[in-house]
Design an enzyme around this catalytic site. Structure first.
Site, mmCIF file in Angstrom:
data_model
loop_
_atom_site.group_PDB
_atom_site.id
_atom_site.type_symbol
_atom_site.label_atom_id
_atom_site.label_comp_id
_atom_site.label_asym_id
_atom_site.label_seq_id
_atom_site.Cartn_x
_atom_site.Cartn_y
_atom_site.Cartn_z
ATOM 1 N N TYR A 178 0.845 -1.193 0.000
ATOM 2 C CA TYR A 178 0.000 0.000 0.000
ATOM 3 C C TYR A 178 0.885 1.250 0.000
ATOM 4 O O TYR A 178 0.624 2.201 -0.736
ATOM 5 C CB TYR A 178 -0.921 0.007 1.232
ATOM 6 C CG TYR A 178 -1.964 -1.082 1.225
ATOM 7 C CD1 TYR A 178 -3.174 -0.917 0.564
ATOM 8 C CD2 TYR A 178 -1.746 -2.286 1.897
ATOM 9 C CE1 TYR A 178 -4.136 -1.907 0.559
ATOM 10 C CE2 TYR A 178 -2.705 -3.284 1.895
ATOM 11 C CZ TYR A 178 -3.889 -3.100 1.225
ATOM 12 O OH TYR A 178 -4.842 -4.091 1.219
ATOM 13 N N ASN A 238 -12.412 0.010 -5.868
ATOM 14 C CA ASN A 238 -12.141 -0.516 -7.204
ATOM 15 C C ASN A 238 -13.366 -1.261 -7.741
ATOM 16 O O ASN A 238 -13.731 -2.309 -7.234
ATOM 17 C CB ASN A 238 -10.932 -1.455 -7.149
ATOM 18 C CG ASN A 238 -10.573 -2.038 -8.501
ATOM 19 O OD1 ASN A 238 -11.130 -1.665 -9.530
ATOM 20 N ND2 ASN A 238 -9.647 -2.976 -8.494
#
Length: 178
Positions: A111, A134
């Site tokens: 991340y 997403n």
């Protein structure tokens, strides 16, 4: 914004039935099964019915290659994306596009690394939010984003078992702690 005439297409996969949602302008969503994965491994994706919009047909071909002939993915066009998250500039859109362009089949990124690639190295938590937003998992490979510690982290695209399966399918999970 005009209302899209959405079409739906369901395809069989090793993960179970995947639902695709799109319109003539692009793919809106890939919905992964949230339950038990199937053990069956279909050898071919069914042909798209007559009249199916091009972005859905391209997505069917792309997913078939992903699951059965990964080397063929390079030569396939990505379907146009038409979900609202892709229609205006935002950190989420930048992160998703960067992930799509930079992290290839068989690779992983943390991340924090993805936050740096997207221009804000201190935004690792925001990257997690972008992954949850997403709309097209697998196509934009949020399953390839892991914690800096090496832990898998969460996966809103179908749960940890789906994330583990996808990473193992790409050959990058063997021997990794969950």
């Amino acid at each position: 914004m005009d209302t899209c005439a959405l079409q739906y297409k369901t395809v069989d996969s090793p993960l179970g039935r995947i639902e695709l949602v799109g319109c003539g302008q692009g793919l809106h969503q890939i919905r992964l099964p949230c339950g038990k994965m199937t053990s069956a491994d279909p050898t071919e994706a069914p042909a798209a019915p007559e009249g199916t919009v091009e972005p859905l047909m391209q997505c069917v071909a792309w997913l078939d290659a992903y699951f059965h002939k990964p080397a063929a993915m390079e030569g396939l066009p990505l379907p146009a994306l038409h979900h609202p998250v892709f229609q205006q500039d935002s950190f989420t859109r930048r992160v998703l596009w960067k992930l799509l362009k930079v992290v290839k089949f068989g690779e992983m990124v943390s991340y924090q690394q993805l936050a740096a690639l997207a221009g804000n190295p201190k935004a690792a938590r925001a990257v997690g939010g972008a992954m949850r937003s997403n709309p097209v998992p697998i196509l934009i490979p949020c399953h390839r984003v892991i914690c800096s510690s090496g832990a898998l982290g969460n996966y809103s695209g179908g749960g940890r078992a789906v994330k583990q399966w996808l990473l193992a399918h790409e050959g990058i999970l063997a021997g990794r702690p969950g």
